[in-house]
Design a protein around this motif. Structure first.
Motif, PDB file in Angstrom:
ATOM      1  N   LEU A  71       0.486   1.831 -15.120  1.00 22.46           N
ATOM      2  CA  LEU A  71       1.164   1.737 -13.872  1.00 22.46           C
ATOM      3  C   LEU A  71       2.730   2.063 -14.150  1.00 22.46           C
ATOM      4  N   SER A  84      -3.899   6.076  -0.951  1.00 22.59           N
ATOM      5  CA  SER A  84      -3.969   4.765  -0.576  1.00 22.59           C
ATOM      6  C   SER A  84      -4.776   4.540   0.926  1.00 22.59           C
ATOM      7  N   LEU A 117       1.759   2.872  -3.142  1.00 21.72           N
ATOM      8  CA  LEU A 117       0.847   3.596  -3.883  1.00 21.72           C
ATOM      9  C   LEU A 117       1.049   5.064  -3.727  1.00 21.72           C
ATOM     10  N   LYS A 118       1.730   5.357  -2.613  1.00 25.67           N
ATOM     11  CA  LYS A 118       2.090   7.005  -2.447  1.00 25.67           C
ATOM     12  C   LYS A 118       2.699   7.483  -3.610  1.00 25.67           C
ATOM     13  N   ALA A 159       0.640  -1.405   0.056  1.00 27.84           N
ATOM     14  CA  ALA A 159       0.064   0.006  -0.067  1.00 27.84           C
ATOM     15  C   ALA A 159       0.776   1.379  -0.008  1.00 27.84           C
ATOM     16  N   LEU A 180      -1.766   8.219  -5.309  1.00 25.41           N
ATOM     17  CA  LEU A 180      -3.283   7.451  -5.409  1.00 25.41           C
ATOM     18  C   LEU A 180      -3.541   7.545  -3.904  1.00 25.41           C
TER      19      LEU A 180
END
Length: 534
Positions: free
Chosen positions: A155, A17, A10-11, A7, A15
């Protein structure tokens, strides 16, 4: 990614998270007991067929990933739950152009193999009365691949742009190459052609062969080939002398493919090799192959020769050819790393695993910024696989002794006087032609200078990183103009008093005010969340 402890990653992609943590449950996972490599493997398995195949392909790229990650990805399960045969009949009949019963007298509904992209059934041809194996692609797998690759491409581009530590890996390029490989593997016509090419150029037909594909019945989603009865190499119940002979012939076949033909099976591991009932090696699954040009084979010969001589400086000179037309590297640092690899394996490397030396060298080149081509890395994987298969049959299997006569033959071909003279004559013609074109080229440059037609091209590195915050600022300005226009337009409508009315006011004007308020609050929230610098 959240369930397997990624997770925080994702920073980097900007996004939210924290939202994902709230809506995605991490129950049922024990990431504290897993290594990073194990978490990556489990995530690939949960993400489905596309990511499983990508993980398997990446396991053959030791130059991109470390040994721990490579070994973990090798364990990815490709034996998935089979699809009922009734669901495969639509694909089967569509590819045959008629109902399958018109072509096959019988099909065993229980598959002999089931993978993420396809499954294999045994069948009998109606006219020829011949036992065949049919490989049928799973329905809907191409649409799933398209969706997955679109997400992965997005991505990879964002990671490449935002995560500086991973910028050197060119993740968008890797994803593009993976997609190309997957699409080739999805087209079973490629596998049929590859096996035919091998059989046509195979000088060891008495001991090594590939199943013959029936190309007239093979299509993009269907592969029909002869059925081969046999056992895996570790289950073969032959005499030790016979096993030693099979290992010898298999190794010779592999180096003939690599050094003579330049076309080779990229993954001849024990699972892709059978010992047939008549005592021959049958090489299966020709979907993944490598191709080496003549010059690439010569570079490979120099590389192996330098390893034999334990000559680190020569290996560095060879890497210049591999790294040609790319940014230079620190050769002193590279030579020290290569010397460490050679010293670690020792001078008597013939009794060691030659494939492991190749893998270690690939990792050293990668750490020093030298990107080996796909075919070179496939070659490394192939050597490791054939060595593994050979040692299953013969524990004393020595791949260096098998390679030696092929390398000697290649060097004789390379430095043969007739070939060198023909190449000199050809190059001389090219040089004369280039020299003859110089006056014309110089004249064109002078004419462009005279006509003031010379321009200067500037390239500003990392400029694309400014594009995102600039886009955000422009979007806010545009949104502000829209809000202002809505307020002004709504105010003008309110003064007209035209219906329909709500609480005595024009409904269209009230709607404009409401929309302006919502957009305005969103802009304020966005500024607070990301800060004024965005």
């Amino acid at each position: 990614m959240v369930r397997y402890g990624f997770a925080d990653f994702l920073k980097h992609l900007n996004l939210p998270s924290s939202w994902f943590r709230k809506v995605i449950s991490d129950k049922g996972t024990r990431i504290a007991d897993m290594t990073v490599a194990q978490r990556v493997r489990h995530a690939c398995e949960d993400l489905g067929p596309t990511c499983v195949k990508i993980g398997q392909i990446l396991s053959s790229r030791p130059d991109l990933l470390g040994p721990v990650m490579v070994e973990e990805l090798k364990a990815l399960r490709d034996d998935v739950e089979p699809i009922p045969f009734e669901e495969m009949t639509e694909v089967l009949s569509a590819e045959l152009g008629q109902h399958w019963s018109e072509v096959f007298s019988s099909i065993v509904m229980e598959p002999t193999g089931s993978a993420s992209l396809a499954q294999v059934h045994k069948a009998v041809l109606r006219e020829q009365k011949m036992a065949v194996a049919i490989k049928v692609r799973r329905p809907g797998i191409e649409q799933e691949l398209n969706a997955d690759m679109e997400i992965l491409s997005w991505l990879a581009k964002n990671i490449h742009r935002r995560v500086k530590d991973l910028e050197a890996y060119d993740l968008p390029g890797i994803v593009e190459a993976l997609e190309t490989g997957l699409r080739q593997e999805l087209d079973f016509r490629n596998e049929a052609v590859h096996s035919r090419i091998f059989n046509e150029h195979n000088p060891y037909k008495a001991d090594v062969f590939a199943p013959v594909a029936l190309e007239s019945l093979t299509s993009k989603r269907l592969l029909v080939m002869e059925h081969v009865e046999g056992v895996s190499v570790d289950e073969a119940e032959w005499t030790q002398e016979k096993k030693r002979q099979l290992a010898q012939r298999g190794g010779e076949s592999m180096f003939h493919q690599i050094l003579v033909e330049g076309f080779f099976h990229a993954d001849p591991h024990p699972g892709n090799v059978l010992v047939s009932e008549d005592g021959r090696l049958c090489i299966l699954d020709w979907g993944l192959t490598g191709q080496l040009t003549r010059e690439m084979r010569w570079i490979l010969a120099d590389l192996l020769d330098a390893v034999v001589q334990q000559d680190a400086s020569k290996l560095v000179r060879v890497t210049r050819l591999i790294n040609r037309n790319r940014p230079p590297v620190n050769e002193q640092h590279l030579e020290m790393d290569i010397a460490n690899v050679l010293n670690r394996h020792g001078a008597d490397f013939r009794v060691n695993q030659a494939g492991e030396i190749m893998l270690d060298l690939a990792r050293v080149l990668s750490r020093n910024g030298i990107r080996m081509s796909r075919d070179y890395t496939l070659l490394t994987k192939a050597i490791v696989s054939v060595e593994e298969t050979g040692r299953v049959l013969d524990p004393e299997f020595d791949i260096s002794k098998i390679a030696e006569p092929f390398l000697r033959k290649l060097m004789l071909e390379r430095y043969h006087p007739d070939r060198m003279w023909r190449e000199f004559c050809f190059n001389s013609k090219e040089w004369v032609r280039d020299v003859a074109e110089v006056p014309g080229q110089l004249q064109r440059v002078l004419h462009r200078i005279e006509n003031e037609d010379i321009g200067l091209n500037l390239r500003l590195d990392r400029l694309e990183k400014l594009a995102e915050p600039l886009d955000g600022a422009i979007n806010r300005v545009v949104l502000g103009l829209i809000i202002g226009s809505l307020i002004i337009g709504s105010s003008m409508i309110m003064t007209t008093g035209t219906g329909p009315l709500l609480w005595g006011y024009p409904q269209l004007g009230l709607l404009g005010y409401l929309l302006s308020a919502v957009l305005g609050l969103w802009v304020i929230f966005d500024i607070i969340r990301h800060g004024r610098h965005r």
